[in-house]
Every structure is written in structure tokens, then in C-alpha cells.
Scaffold this motif. Structure first.
Motif, mmCIF file in Angstrom:
data_model
loop_
_atom_site.group_PDB
_atom_site.id
_atom_site.type_symbol
_atom_site.label_atom_id
_atom_site.label_comp_id
_atom_site.label_asym_id
_atom_site.label_seq_id
_atom_site.Cartn_x
_atom_site.Cartn_y
_atom_site.Cartn_z
ATOM 1 N N ASN A 6 10.571 15.799 -4.092
ATOM 2 C CA ASN A 6 9.913 14.553 -4.463
ATOM 3 C C ASN A 6 10.817 13.359 -4.200
ATOM 4 O O ASN A 6 10.393 12.308 -3.730
ATOM 5 C CB ASN A 6 9.514 14.615 -5.946
ATOM 6 C CG ASN A 6 8.484 13.559 -6.305
ATOM 7 O OD1 ASN A 6 7.899 12.938 -5.442
ATOM 8 N ND2 ASN A 6 8.294 13.368 -7.595
ATOM 9 N N HIS A 7 12.116 13.540 -4.520
ATOM 10 C CA HIS A 7 13.087 12.484 -4.333
ATOM 11 C C HIS A 7 13.208 12.117 -2.859
ATOM 12 O O HIS A 7 13.237 10.941 -2.492
ATOM 13 C CB HIS A 7 14.439 12.932 -4.887
ATOM 14 C CG HIS A 7 15.484 11.865 -4.883
ATOM 15 N ND1 HIS A 7 15.336 10.685 -5.560
ATOM 16 C CD2 HIS A 7 16.690 11.791 -4.250
ATOM 17 C CE1 HIS A 7 16.413 9.923 -5.374
ATOM 18 N NE2 HIS A 7 17.244 10.575 -4.573
ATOM 19 N N GLU A 8 13.258 13.125 -1.996
ATOM 20 C CA GLU A 8 13.353 12.877 -0.561
ATOM 21 C C GLU A 8 12.096 12.186 -0.042
ATOM 22 O O GLU A 8 12.165 11.296 0.810
ATOM 23 C CB GLU A 8 13.574 14.197 0.176
ATOM 24 C CG GLU A 8 14.972 14.790 -0.054
ATOM 25 C CD GLU A 8 15.153 16.131 0.633
ATOM 26 O OE1 GLU A 8 14.163 16.610 1.238
ATOM 27 O OE2 GLU A 8 16.253 16.682 0.575
ATOM 28 N N ASN A 63 12.305 8.568 -1.000
ATOM 29 C CA ASN A 63 13.261 7.867 -0.155
ATOM 30 C C ASN A 63 12.675 7.546 1.217
ATOM 31 O O ASN A 63 12.917 6.472 1.785
ATOM 32 C CB ASN A 63 14.535 8.706 0.011
ATOM 33 C CG ASN A 63 15.444 8.616 -1.203
ATOM 34 O OD1 ASN A 63 15.356 7.677 -1.984
ATOM 35 N ND2 ASN A 63 16.306 9.596 -1.366
ATOM 36 N N GLU A 64 11.906 8.474 1.772
ATOM 37 C CA GLU A 64 11.278 8.235 3.073
ATOM 38 C C GLU A 64 10.267 7.102 2.987
ATOM 39 O O GLU A 64 10.168 6.268 3.899
ATOM 40 C CB GLU A 64 10.597 9.521 3.573
ATOM 41 C CG GLU A 64 11.568 10.587 4.062
ATOM 42 C CD GLU A 64 12.446 10.091 5.197
ATOM 43 O OE1 GLU A 64 11.900 9.457 6.137
ATOM 44 O OE2 GLU A 64 13.661 10.300 5.142
ATOM 45 N N GLU A 65 9.501 7.067 1.906
ATOM 46 C CA GLU A 65 8.534 5.984 1.722
ATOM 47 C C GLU A 65 9.230 4.631 1.617
ATOM 48 O O GLU A 65 8.784 3.637 2.203
ATOM 49 C CB GLU A 65 7.693 6.237 0.466
ATOM 50 C CG GLU A 65 6.676 7.362 0.606
ATOM 51 C CD GLU A 65 5.829 7.511 -0.632
ATOM 52 O OE1 GLU A 65 6.135 6.829 -1.644
ATOM 53 O OE2 GLU A 65 4.868 8.289 -0.610
ATOM 54 N N LYS A 99 0.829 -1.209 0.000
ATOM 55 C CA LYS A 99 0.000 0.000 0.000
ATOM 56 C C LYS A 99 0.866 1.263 0.000
ATOM 57 O O LYS A 99 0.492 2.291 -0.561
ATOM 58 C CB LYS A 99 -0.920 0.001 1.223
ATOM 59 C CG LYS A 99 -1.966 1.118 1.222
ATOM 60 C CD LYS A 99 -2.933 0.949 2.375
ATOM 61 C CE LYS A 99 -3.985 2.055 2.392
ATOM 62 N NZ LYS A 99 -4.852 2.005 1.194
ATOM 63 N N LEU A 100 2.047 1.157 0.600
ATOM 64 C CA LEU A 100 2.935 2.315 0.725
ATOM 65 C C LEU A 100 3.797 2.528 -0.517
ATOM 66 O O LEU A 100 3.906 3.650 -1.022
ATOM 67 C CB LEU A 100 3.823 2.134 1.958
ATOM 68 C CG LEU A 100 4.731 3.312 2.330
ATOM 69 C CD1 LEU A 100 3.906 4.514 2.787
ATOM 70 C CD2 LEU A 100 5.701 2.893 3.435
#
Length: 287
Positions: free
Chosen positions: A143-145, A148-150, A80-81
Motif C-alpha cells: 500500500n505504501h509503495e 508513493n507512486e501516486e 483526482k489522483l
């Protein structure tokens, strides 16, 4: 025909998450419906096979099933993520690494020089394959960060999922319980685990009924694994069962419409090939 039977688990297992996502309902309803479907199937198999069920077999099967539910609900949360096409290669890679290392440390597999070399190379292939399937394009910094967090959050969730799948796989072997004997109590444990891990999220809805279908699919894959093992050997059946990653990963892109750039597609294809090769190498190392 024997090889075809051995490929069926990969086809069934590789398509489960595609069914889950297409049928909808979120990870909690999905996992609860899947466990109910597995229980329905296992009841039918039990009356047909009628294995002996001692208290030890029953306890081991239930524990195995509860931990499968832990692995599955967290895998679905990761999907889902970050999506199917990113989750499944990482999840498969983590499962292969964890079960292989456990087998070496606890069951003393890889007893020969050849098996050690194959095993170590396989683990390297898996790590490289997972990294390649996780490639992100260089978009705007924000957006890139965010991506990366996701991915980081998804990997943490998958580590919990891997723990669940690891215990599910090894506990029956540790206590020397056969798959046929464990099948019915295992399904009871899956439902119990599904209820335990989802009840706070109010999973009881129509989507639970719909997601009984992937539960039947999963159980059918399990059945064909048991049937194929004496025909083609444990090592071959294990290796072929890992091919489901091809169906789930590419299915996420083709069937579910997950968008990938050319750079990501190249990384995914190469990563899948490496992980599949690693699965075959691990199967040979276990032989």
C-alpha cells in the motif's frame, strides 16, 4: 474594509477546487466549465470598465489565458489522483517558488540584502512545508509503495501545471499589460485553452454547465485582487491571496471528507503555516 477586500481573492480562489470536486464531472469537464464561467464574468466586467484593447494586449491576454487552462486542467488531474488536501499545498508551493525565482532572474527582484534573506528563507519554508503536507503513514509495504507512486505521478502532473500558471502570471507583466486590460482577452484564451486541452476527452456534458459556477467564483477573486491592489499595495495583496491554501487544504479534509491520520494532520497544519508565512515573506521581499 480594504484588508477585507484583499482577503476576498484568497477566499474565492481557495474554494474553487472545492466547488469543482463537489459539482463533479472529472477534470476535463471541470476546467471547461470553469473557463466558460470566467468568460461570462469578464464580458460583464469589460462592458463596465471598457479598457483599451490593442492587438498586443489581446495577444498577451489570450496567451496568458491558454497557459492558465494548462495549469488548471493539470491541477485538477492531480486532485483526482491524490486529493485536494495533498495537491493544493504542493501546487501552491511550486507556484510560489517558480514565480519568485523567475522574478529574481528576469525582473531582478530581491535587490536588497534584506529581500534576499527573506526570499531565501521563504523558499526554504515552502520546501519544508510541501514535504510536511505530503507525509504518508507507514502502512503495509504494498500500500505504501502504491501511495508513493501516486504521489510521484501527481507531482509530475503538478510540474506541468506549475509551468502553465507561471506563464499565465508572468507574461502580462513581461509585456507590461495591466490586469484590467488583460481580463477579457485572458478569459477568451482560457476558453480556447480549455477546448484545446479537453476536446479529446469529450468534456461536453451537463457537468460543464454546473462548473460554470467555480469559473464565476475565480473571476470574482480576480476582480477583487485588482480592486485591492491600489488600496493595500501589491505586496500585501499578493501575500493575502496566498491564504487560499488554508481554505482549499482544510476544505478537502473537512468538506470533501478526505481521510487523514493524526500524523498527517500535524504535518499538514505545520506545512500550511510554513507556506503561508513564506507567502507573506515573499510579498515583503517584492515590496
Amino acid at each position: 474594509m480594504d484588508i477585507f477586500l484583499a482577503i476576498l481573492p484568497a477566499i474565492f480562489w481557495g474554494s474553487i477546487v472545492l466547488f469543482n470536486v463537489k459539482l463533479g464531472g472529472g477534470p476535463y469537464s471541470q476546467v471547461l466549465g470553469t473557463t466558460i464561467g470566467a468568460l461570462v464574468f469578464s464580458i460583464g466586467v469589460y462592458f463596465f470598465v471598457q479598457p483599451d484593447l490593442s492587438p498586443r494586449i489581446f495577444a498577451v491576454g489570450i496567451i496568458s489565458g491558454v497557459f492558465w487552462a494548462l495549469g488548471q486542467v493539470n491541477q485538477l488531474k492531480s486532485i483526482k489522483l491524490i486529493g485536494v488536501s495533498k495537491t493544493m499545498p504542493i501546487s501552491t508551493g511550486l507556484q510560489l517558488v517558480s514565480t519568485s525565482l523567475f522574478g529574481v532572474l528576469v525582473f531582478h527582484e530581491w535587490a536588497t540584502t534584506v529581500s534576499i534573506v527573506l526570499g531565501v528563507l521563504a523558499l526554504i519554508f515552502i520546501i519544508v512545508g510541501v514535504v510536511l503536507t505530503s507525509l504518508e503513514d507507514r502502512w503495509g509495504q504494498d500500500n505504501h509503495e502504491g501511495k508513493n507512486e501516486e504521489i510521484k505521478k501527481g507531482i509530475v502532473i503538478l510540474l506541468i501545471s506549475t509551468l502553465g500558471y507561471l506563464v499565465y502570471v508572468v507574461v502580462a507583466r513581461f509585456f507590461q499589460v495591466s490586469g484590467w486590460a488583460a481580463l477579457f482577452p485572458q478569459a477568451i484564451g482560457m476558453v480556447a485553452g480549455g477546448l484545446l486541452f479537453t476536446f479529446r476527452h469529450h468534456p461536453f456534458n451537463f457537468y460543464v454547465i454546473k462548473n460554470i459556477i467555480p469559473g464565476l467564483v475565480w473571476a470574482a477573486g480576480n476582480l477583487f485582487l485588482f480592486i485591492s491592489q491600489p488600496r493595500v499595495g501589491v505586496a500585501t495583496s499578493f501575500s493575502l491571496s496566498q491564504m487560499g491554501i488554508i481554505i482549499s487544504t482544510l476544505g478537502g479534509i473537512i468538506i470533501l471528507g478526505e481521510k487523514k491520520t493524526k500524523r498527517q494532520m500535524v504535518g499538514i497544519v505545520i506545512g500550511i503555516i510554513l507556506i503561508v508565512i513564506a507567502g507573506v515573506m515573499l510579498g515583503i521581499a517584492k515590496a
